[in-house]
Each structure stands twice: as structure tokens, then as C-alpha cells.
Scaffold this active site. Sequence first.
Site, PDB file in Angstrom:
ATOM      1  N   ARG A  26     -15.526  25.940 -13.859  1.00  0.00           N
ATOM      2  CA  ARG A  26     -16.844  25.288 -14.013  1.00  0.00           C
ATOM      3  C   ARG A  26     -17.839  26.190 -14.738  1.00  0.00           C
ATOM      4  NH1 ARG A  26     -18.510  20.912 -10.434  1.00  0.00           N
ATOM      5  NH2 ARG A  26     -16.674  19.602 -10.226  1.00  0.00           N
ATOM      6  N   ARG A  30     -24.259  22.926 -14.416  1.00  0.00           N
ATOM      7  CA  ARG A  30     -25.701  22.814 -14.173  1.00  0.00           C
ATOM      8  C   ARG A  30     -26.427  24.129 -13.963  1.00  0.00           C
ATOM      9  NH1 ARG A  30     -24.770  18.367  -9.675  1.00  0.00           N
ATOM     10  NH2 ARG A  30     -22.899  19.658  -9.660  1.00  0.00           N
ATOM     11  N   ARG A  39     -26.775  17.565 -21.126  1.00  0.00           N
ATOM     12  CA  ARG A  39     -26.413  16.501 -20.185  1.00  0.00           C
ATOM     13  C   ARG A  39     -27.473  15.385 -20.235  1.00  0.00           C
ATOM     14  NH1 ARG A  39     -26.098  13.473 -16.169  1.00  0.00           N
ATOM     15  NH2 ARG A  39     -25.371  13.994 -14.074  1.00  0.00           N
ATOM     16  N   ASP A  76     -13.336  15.856 -16.846  1.00  0.00           N
ATOM     17  CA  ASP A  76     -13.272  15.792 -15.395  1.00  0.00           C
ATOM     18  C   ASP A  76     -11.908  15.285 -14.969  1.00  0.00           C
ATOM     19  OD1 ASP A  76     -15.194  16.119 -12.991  1.00  0.00           O
ATOM     20  OD2 ASP A  76     -14.102  14.280 -12.542  1.00  0.00           O
ATOM     21  N   TYR A 152      -9.224  10.899  -4.381  1.00  0.00           N
ATOM     22  CA  TYR A 152     -10.431  10.204  -4.850  1.00  0.00           C
ATOM     23  C   TYR A 152     -10.146   8.731  -5.127  1.00  0.00           C
ATOM     24  CZ  TYR A 152     -12.689  14.742  -5.217  1.00  0.00           C
ATOM     25  OH  TYR A 152     -13.234  15.955  -4.910  1.00  0.00           O
TER      26      TYR A 152
HETATM   27  O1  CP3 Z   1     -14.279  24.178 -15.314  1.00  0.00           O
HETATM   28  C1  CP3 Z   1     -14.962  23.630 -16.214  1.00  0.00           C
HETATM   29  O2  CP3 Z   1     -16.008  24.129 -16.657  1.00  0.00           O
HETATM   30  C2  CP3 Z   1     -14.444  22.358 -16.888  1.00  0.00           C
HETATM   31  C3  CP3 Z   1     -15.058  21.163 -16.451  1.00  0.00           C
HETATM   32  C4  CP3 Z   1     -14.685  20.547 -15.118  1.00  0.00           C
HETATM   33  C5  CP3 Z   1     -15.538  19.627 -14.452  1.00  0.00           C
HETATM   34  N1  CP3 Z   1     -14.869  19.147 -13.366  1.00  0.00           N
HETATM   35  C6  CP3 Z   1     -16.887  19.245 -14.891  1.00  0.00           C
HETATM   36  C7  CP3 Z   1     -17.809  18.617 -13.921  1.00  0.00           C
HETATM   37  C8  CP3 Z   1     -13.516  20.649 -14.362  1.00  0.00           C
HETATM   38  C9  CP3 Z   1     -12.291  21.534 -14.583  1.00  0.00           C
HETATM   39  C10 CP3 Z   1     -13.650  19.745 -13.268  1.00  0.00           C
HETATM   40  C11 CP3 Z   1     -12.591  19.537 -12.272  1.00  0.00           C
HETATM   41  C12 CP3 Z   1     -12.874  18.704 -11.091  1.00  0.00           C
HETATM   42  N2  CP3 Z   1     -13.635  17.568 -11.019  1.00  0.00           N
HETATM   43  C13 CP3 Z   1     -12.283  18.907  -9.827  1.00  0.00           C
HETATM   44  C14 CP3 Z   1     -11.286  19.994  -9.490  1.00  0.00           C
HETATM   45  C15 CP3 Z   1     -11.908  21.325  -9.359  1.00  0.00           C
HETATM   46  C16 CP3 Z   1     -12.990  21.422  -8.315  1.00  0.00           C
HETATM   47  O3  CP3 Z   1     -14.113  21.720  -8.692  1.00  0.00           O
HETATM   48  O4  CP3 Z   1     -12.663  21.225  -7.130  1.00  0.00           O
HETATM   49  C17 CP3 Z   1     -12.753  17.905  -8.972  1.00  0.00           C
HETATM   50  C18 CP3 Z   1     -12.414  17.738  -7.500  1.00  0.00           C
HETATM   51  C19 CP3 Z   1     -13.598  17.049  -9.739  1.00  0.00           C
HETATM   52  C20 CP3 Z   1     -14.258  15.790  -9.286  1.00  0.00           C
HETATM   53  C21 CP3 Z   1     -15.724  15.883  -9.394  1.00  0.00           C
HETATM   54  N3  CP3 Z   1     -16.423  15.905 -10.592  1.00  0.00           N
HETATM   55  C22 CP3 Z   1     -16.674  15.954  -8.337  1.00  0.00           C
HETATM   56  C23 CP3 Z   1     -16.316  15.989  -6.865  1.00  0.00           C
HETATM   57  C24 CP3 Z   1     -17.933  16.010  -8.931  1.00  0.00           C
HETATM   58  C25 CP3 Z   1     -19.269  15.994  -8.226  1.00  0.00           C
HETATM   59  C26 CP3 Z   1     -19.599  17.304  -7.592  1.00  0.00           C
HETATM   60  C27 CP3 Z   1     -20.465  18.109  -8.519  1.00  0.00           C
HETATM   61  O5  CP3 Z   1     -20.219  19.314  -8.647  1.00  0.00           O
HETATM   62  O6  CP3 Z   1     -21.422  17.539  -9.043  1.00  0.00           O
HETATM   63  C28 CP3 Z   1     -17.759  16.015 -10.347  1.00  0.00           C
HETATM   64  C29 CP3 Z   1     -18.798  16.102 -11.383  1.00  0.00           C
HETATM   65  C30 CP3 Z   1     -18.677  17.229 -12.365  1.00  0.00           C
HETATM   66  N4  CP3 Z   1     -17.527  17.601 -13.015  1.00  0.00           N
HETATM   67  C31 CP3 Z   1     -19.748  18.040 -12.851  1.00  0.00           C
HETATM   68  C32 CP3 Z   1     -19.207  18.900 -13.819  1.00  0.00           C
HETATM   69  C33 CP3 Z   1     -19.939  19.920 -14.643  1.00  0.00           C
HETATM   70  C34 CP3 Z   1     -21.210  17.919 -12.406  1.00  0.00           C
HETATM   71  C35 CP3 Z   1     -21.786  16.678 -13.048  1.00  0.00           C
HETATM   72  C36 CP3 Z   1     -23.202  16.838 -13.537  1.00  0.00           C
HETATM   73  O7  CP3 Z   1     -23.434  17.478 -14.564  1.00  0.00           O
HETATM   74  O8  CP3 Z   1     -24.072  16.293 -12.865  1.00  0.00           O
END
Ligand code: CP3
Length: 348
Positions: A26, A30, A39, A76, A152
Site C-alpha cells: 500500500r 491516503r 483520488r 484492488d 468478500y
Molecule cells: O499495495 C499497493 O499500493 C497497491 C494497491 C492495493 C490496494 N489494495 C489499493 C487500495 C493493493 C495491493 C490492495 C490489496 C487489497 N485490497 C487487499 C489485500 C491486502 C490488504 O491490505 O489486506 C484487500 C483485503 C483489499 C480490499 C480492500 N480495498 C479494502 C478492505 C479496502 C478498504 C479499506 C481501506 O484501506 O480503505 C480497499 C480500498 C483500497 N484499496 C484503498 C487503496 C489505496 C483505499 C481506498 C481509498 O483511496 O479511499
Amino acid sequence: MQTEDKLLIRALRGETLARPPFWLMRQAGRYLAEYRATRQRAGSFLDLCFNADLATEVTLQPIRRFGMDAAILFADILLIPHGLGQPLDYREGEGPILQPIRNVAELAALRMDALHQRVGPVYETVARLAAALPKDVALIGFAGAPWTVATYMVEGKGSRDHAIVKQWAYSDPDGFAQLIQLLVTATVEYLGRQVDAGAEAVQLFDTWAGALSETAFRRWCIEPVRQITGQLRQKYPNLPIIGFPRGAGAGYQAFARTAGVNGVSLDWTVPLDWAAAELQGPNSQGKVTLQGSLDPQLLVIGGQAMDTEVRRILETLGQGPFIFNLGHGIVPETPPEHVSRLADMLRG
Ligand code: CP3
């Protein structure tokens, strides 16, 4: 620079490097003001994932600021369910919401045929990144592992106890296996296209691996990942693959030995001496490259507490093939200055 010469790829081939490469899960997100601005321009999170221009931009932001050795495609893990036709939405403060699929009959709503078309912009992002990245930075593609994606899809949102998905998996394993098999097929297709577009390594995120008991862990985590690595290797024999069975505890050992991955990403709870002794080594000896495993909260705290733990990780895991990373994703509260400090320590 050729893929083979990049530090991340050398580490994944089993080389022990004087300076271990680093990237952070990640790393685009943010905690960066420039991410928040992009974003906003994109509109919604899904619009950002599917806008190849802007997704390329946010992938590059942390590389410009901190000079990581690898960039991870911005996307994602839930884009596969979306690509299979399951309605998906991200709500502010709530995380992802899907229209749940809870039994075999409801699986009929999912179809493979529109997958590539629905996630096409992701492949375009990979291609643009392959052209735009600094020459020594490796490009990582990724997908969720089937179990975590299924949690999910079945729960319809994030869950603490995973009661609904376990109900299905434990009471109707043959039916649940159909969902897992569909995800194995879709994931092989999806990652294959990322590799065709220029991804040089891939990571499988199994965030909820730690929710399962031993037998279920082998069946729903290790086995599908083993199938994915096996099928990908038929087409891409040299593709480095990293697995992240978060929370697997002692189960990390069975995962490292049987999932067919080159690298294993550790969460911060895994004892480092144990991991170095039992898991780490050149692939030719049945061992893996380790990646990890700083607690993301230490990156929020910074200072001596962070520095001490970073040194401990480097001393313990840096003796074998190793990639420095966090034990899970960067949290939004992380001060970017702490990431700069970490990057300075790691580049030496
Ligand atoms: O690592 C990176 O920088 C690459 C981008 C990436 C995202 N999600 C961007 C994201 C990766 C590799 C993921 C993987 C992901 N997504 C996982 C597995 C890894 C982990 O973190 O456990 C999971 C379970 C998800 C599902 C997911 N996506 C959730 C549960 C959420 C909401 C929680 C949160 O942090 O907001 C997301 C949204 C998400 N995916 C964001 C980002 C940058 C935040 C969204 C935003 O900008 O508001």
C-alpha cells in the site's frame, strides 16, 4: 536494465544481497497528499483503478518520493469479482460492498467471458508503468488469493469472524470449491495478462489466511495458490511469485514448502529467528525468499522504536534472500517523513 538484474528479481531468485531491496505494501495511498489529490480528481476509488492515466500516476508517486526498488500496480483485489460481474462499490469509511453470493445457485451470476474487457484498463496501466518506471525499478502485478477474495464475495463486505463464508465452506465444501476453482481460473488469466503487459513479478494477497483451521487452511489457502503458481509456471517458467498468507502462524511452513511460490511475505507476528531457520534460503533447497515484516504501526510512530525494529529485521532476515517490506499495508495515519527515514536507513 534487464529484469534479471533488478534487485527485487535477484532477491526472488534466491540471491542474498548486501543491500536488500525494499518496497511497502500500500505504498500508494491516503497517507500521501498527492494520492488524495489524484483520488479526488478521479471521483471514486473504482474510477481511479480503471483510469489508466491516473492509476499510473498514483503508482509512480511513492517511487518519486522515496525511491523504492519496486512499484506495485495500483488496483484492488476486488476487481476480479467486479470483472466476473458481481456488483461492487466502495463507500467512504465503510470499505468495499458487494452483492453477496452465498450458494452454488448464485454462482450462476458470475461469468468469465467479460473478465478481460471489464478489467482491461488494469492491463493498460501495467503497460504504461512498464514504459514509465525508472530502469532499475521492478514492476509487481498482483491479485487476491482465492480464499481472501471469496470472503468478500460471500460476506458482501469486510468481516471480523467470517461466519457466513465459513458456514458455506464447512457445510458445503464441494459447492464452495466451485467458487474457489472459478477464482483460480480467473486469477491465472488476470495475472497472465499483467505479465504479458510487463509485470516482472506477482504477489498473491491472502489477507485472511489466518482465519482458517489447519485442514481448511490447506484446502482453501495453500491448494488454490499451488494451482495458480503451477498454471502460471506452465506459461511463464521464470515468473517470480510472492505469497502473503497473512496470519498463518506455524502454517507459514507448509505454505512455503507446498504453495510453489519463490517468496513469502511475513506478517509482523512471525518470529524472525524461526522464519530465518525454517523458511529462508535459495529455492533450489526447497526454501524461499522472505519479505517483510515491519509492523505498520511502527511506521506511524517512527523514531527510535521504528529504527530499532528495522535494524533487528535487517540483522535477522538480511543473512539470506530477503526483501524489506511491512507486515501489512501502510495505514493512512502514517507520516510521510517516517517513510523517508525508513528509505534512508534501507538504502544505507
Ligand atoms: O499495495 C499497493 O499500493 C497497491 C494497491 C492495493 C490496494 N489494495 C489499493 C487500495 C493493493 C495491493 C490492495 C490489496 C487489497 N485490497 C487487499 C489485500 C491486502 C490488504 O491490505 O489486506 C484487500 C483485503 C483489499 C480490499 C480492500 N480495498 C479494502 C478492505 C479496502 C478498504 C479499506 C481501506 O484501506 O480503505 C480497499 C480500498 C483500497 N484499496 C484503498 C487503496 C489505496 C483505499 C481506498 C481509498 O483511496 O479511499
